[in-house]
Design an enzyme around this catalytic site. Structure first.
Site, PDB file in Angstrom:
ATOM      1  N   ARG A  39      11.274  51.517  57.040  1.00  0.00           N
ATOM      2  CA  ARG A  39      10.831  52.321  58.007  1.00  0.00           C
ATOM      3  C   ARG A  39       9.977  53.556  57.441  1.00  0.00           C
ATOM      4  NH1 ARG A  39      16.950  52.675  60.794  1.00  0.00           N
ATOM      5  NH2 ARG A  39      16.276  50.863  62.516  1.00  0.00           N
ATOM      6  N   LYS A 202      26.255  38.827  73.981  1.00  0.00           N
ATOM      7  CA  LYS A 202      26.601  39.074  75.266  1.00  0.00           C
ATOM      8  C   LYS A 202      25.686  39.263  76.103  1.00  0.00           C
ATOM      9  CE  LYS A 202      30.356  42.283  73.772  1.00  0.00           C
ATOM     10  NZ  LYS A 202      30.555  43.922  73.970  1.00  0.00           N
ATOM     11  N   GLY A 355      18.046  42.790  65.689  1.00  0.00           N
ATOM     12  CA  GLY A 355      18.371  42.717  64.217  1.00  0.00           C
ATOM     13  C   GLY A 355      18.191  41.129  63.683  1.00  0.00           C
ATOM     14  N   GLY A 378      17.769  49.021  70.209  1.00  0.00           N
ATOM     15  CA  GLY A 378      18.067  49.708  71.569  1.00  0.00           C
ATOM     16  C   GLY A 378      16.677  50.260  72.277  1.00  0.00           C
TER      17      GLY A 378
HETATM   18  P1  AMP Z   1      23.218  40.485  69.605  1.00  0.00           P
HETATM   19  O1  AMP Z   1      23.659  41.934  68.822  1.00  0.00           O
HETATM   20  O2  AMP Z   1      23.702  40.607  71.119  1.00  0.00           O
HETATM   21  O3  AMP Z   1      21.932  40.021  69.476  1.00  0.00           O
HETATM   22  O4  AMP Z   1      24.115  39.323  69.096  1.00  0.00           O
HETATM   23  C1  AMP Z   1      23.889  38.989  67.644  1.00  0.00           C
HETATM   24  C2  AMP Z   1      25.366  38.496  67.380  1.00  0.00           C
HETATM   25  O5  AMP Z   1      25.425  37.287  68.235  1.00  0.00           O
HETATM   26  C3  AMP Z   1      25.138  37.758  65.886  1.00  0.00           C
HETATM   27  O6  AMP Z   1      26.275  38.625  65.154  1.00  0.00           O
HETATM   28  C4  AMP Z   1      25.841  36.486  66.033  1.00  0.00           C
HETATM   29  O7  AMP Z   1      26.599  36.153  65.302  1.00  0.00           O
HETATM   30  C5  AMP Z   1      26.476  36.422  67.549  1.00  0.00           C
HETATM   31  N1  AMP Z   1      26.570  35.145  68.081  1.00  0.00           N
HETATM   32  C6  AMP Z   1      25.365  34.280  68.271  1.00  0.00           C
HETATM   33  N2  AMP Z   1      25.693  33.142  68.884  1.00  0.00           N
HETATM   34  C7  AMP Z   1      27.048  32.889  68.988  1.00  0.00           C
HETATM   35  C8  AMP Z   1      27.822  32.129  69.331  1.00  0.00           C
HETATM   36  N3  AMP Z   1      27.499  31.035  69.815  1.00  0.00           N
HETATM   37  N4  AMP Z   1      28.957  32.388  69.320  1.00  0.00           N
HETATM   38  C9  AMP Z   1      29.753  33.522  68.794  1.00  0.00           C
HETATM   39  N5  AMP Z   1      28.786  34.769  68.083  1.00  0.00           N
HETATM   40  C10 AMP Z   1      27.522  34.218  68.241  1.00  0.00           C
END
Ligand code: AMP
Length: 399
Positions: A39, A202, A355, A378
């Site tokens: 950064r 999510k 990330g 974010g």
């Molecule tokens: P995000 O912060 O929403 O981009 O989500 C990233 C997180 O999603 C990471 O820590 C991954 O381990 C988790 N992730 C991705 N695919 C899966 C899955 N099929 N089941 C559980 N966790 C997941």
């Protein structure tokens, strides 16, 4: 707001002026040492430009969450030291507990052209995150011009990102300019086809992004844990895979909307599933309509890797945010790696954020094959949602 129309540091005469620059120096520290300074490196082009132009440079940033009071472990002293090394000149830290105190005022008043100083952590002041006028005015009193170059906090209306812009001519630095040029162009006037790839845990985190992108892209690819809520809406058995029950209806509706808008909507056709949420769990590959009870989808399968890679191959612009599986675990990283490779191999304009996707690209050594890697988690999601970011909206428009 048209983010592409914002004045930049080159649109204003900075020579001999006191210029307050909001940077993102929120670097990770361990035992007082900086463990990753990317950064700081990302902030250098704007600072170096100001030095070349003979400005008197007053830098500021937050670091961590000191919650409105002076705490020495959140001091910007290590950042001042690292900046001095990179810039080859002393960057004096105004070590005031109240940020704009006697030291800051005295050093700012005595700055000569091309000299650089750093204020203490703006979050030592409780007014900062409440965007209170009093602290915004104090910050503004030090300078003639405000430059915002902290994209990572541009979605927050704080004194040092937004409030101060009400009292000074305000423009963006090179880092924010690059973010808004790449992401703004991809959203407003992309080279087509525009392919968006969304993954991660999510649906609820990305629902705004999906909705906005449905109006803009030609193909929308969904992978990662969020894909199972879409499969559920099609009536598939998803075993113990991640599910957001309350989003199933919305997921189904999004797929219908995509069809009505002529957007190709692609979800995984096969998966690497595991018995448990464990790195070394027993695993196998199954089709999406064949996930047995008691198993969970932890990555996309090989057919899906190919399907996604084929869709990516034809893109002229790509927006990618979020991993295709639990990419932190080697056993379930193949889908994310396959997407990173496919994106790296295209000649498309590629924008990567989030990330885990950025980590995969970096680990594979593909960073310089991407057109743009977004620096704000974010903030980039809110930008992709089509929201107005207060730290950018506050800046002057081009004439
Ligand atoms: P995000 O912060 O929403 O981009 O989500 C990233 C997180 O999603 C990471 O820590 C991954 O381990 C988790 N992730 C991705 N695919 C899966 C899955 N099929 N089941 C559980 N966790 C997941």
């Amino acid at each position: 707001m048209n983010a592409l129309n914002k004045k930049t540091v080159e649109d204003i005469d900075v020579s001999g002026k006191r210029v307050l620059v909001r940077c993102d120096f929120n670097v990770p520290l361990k035992d007082g040492e900086i463990t990753n300074d990317k950064r700081i490196v990302a902030a250098l082009p704007t600072i170096e430009y100001l030095i070349e132009q003979g400005a008197k440079v007053i830098l500021c940033s937050h670091l961590g969450r000191p919650k409105g009071e002076y705490k020495s472990e959140f001091s910007l002293a290590p950042v001042a030291k690292r900046l001095s090394q990179y810039l080859n000149r002393e960057v004096q830290l105004a070590d005031d507990e109240n940020v704009v105190g006697e030291n800051a005022k005295a050093i700012a008043a005595s700055l000569e052209n091309s000299q650089v100083m750093l204020l203490q952590n703006v979050r030592f002041r409780k007014e900062e995150t409440k965007n209170e006028e009093s602290f915004s005015k104090e910050l503004a009193s030090l300078a003639d011009i405000f430059v915002n170059d902290a994209f990572g906090t541009a979605h927050r209306a704080h004194c040092s990102t937004t409030g101060v812009a009400a009292y000074l001519p305000a423009v963006c630095g090179y880092l924010i300019q690059k973010e808004i040029t790449f992401m703004g162009t991809a959203l407003q006037n992309p080279k087509r086809p525009l392919v968006a790839i969304l993954g991660g845990a999510k649906v609820s985190d990305k629902i705004g992004v999906i909705t906005n992108l449905l109006d803009k892209c030609d193909t929308l690819i969904i992978g990662g844990g969020m894909a199972y809520t879409f499969m559920k809406s099609l009536g598939y058995n998803i075993g113990t895979s991640l599910l957001e029950e309350e989003q199933v209806e919305a997921a189904g509706q999004m797929m219908k909307d995509a069809k009505a808008k002529g957007v190709k909507f692609i979800i995984p056709v096969d998966n690497k599933i595991g018995r448990e949420y464990d790195e070394n769990t027993e695993a196998k590959i199954v089709d999406s309509d064949n996930i047995p009870d008691g198993w969970m989808g932890l990555d996309i399968g090989p057919k899906t890797q190919q399907l996604f890679a084929d869709a990516i191959k034809g893109a002229a612009t790509i927006i990618w945010n979020g991993p295709m599986g639990v990419s932190e675990w080697d056993n379930f990283a193949a889908g994310t790696i396959a997407v990173a490779k496919a994106v790296a191999e295209t000649g498309a304009v590629s924008i990567v954020g989030g990330g885990d996707s950025v980590a995969a690209v970096t680990k594979l050594g593909f960073s310089d094959k991407m057109s743009h890697i977004s620096t704000g988690g974010g903030a980039s999601l809110e930008f992709l949602e089509g929201k107005e970011l207060p730290g950018i909206a506050a800046l002057a428009d081009k004439d």
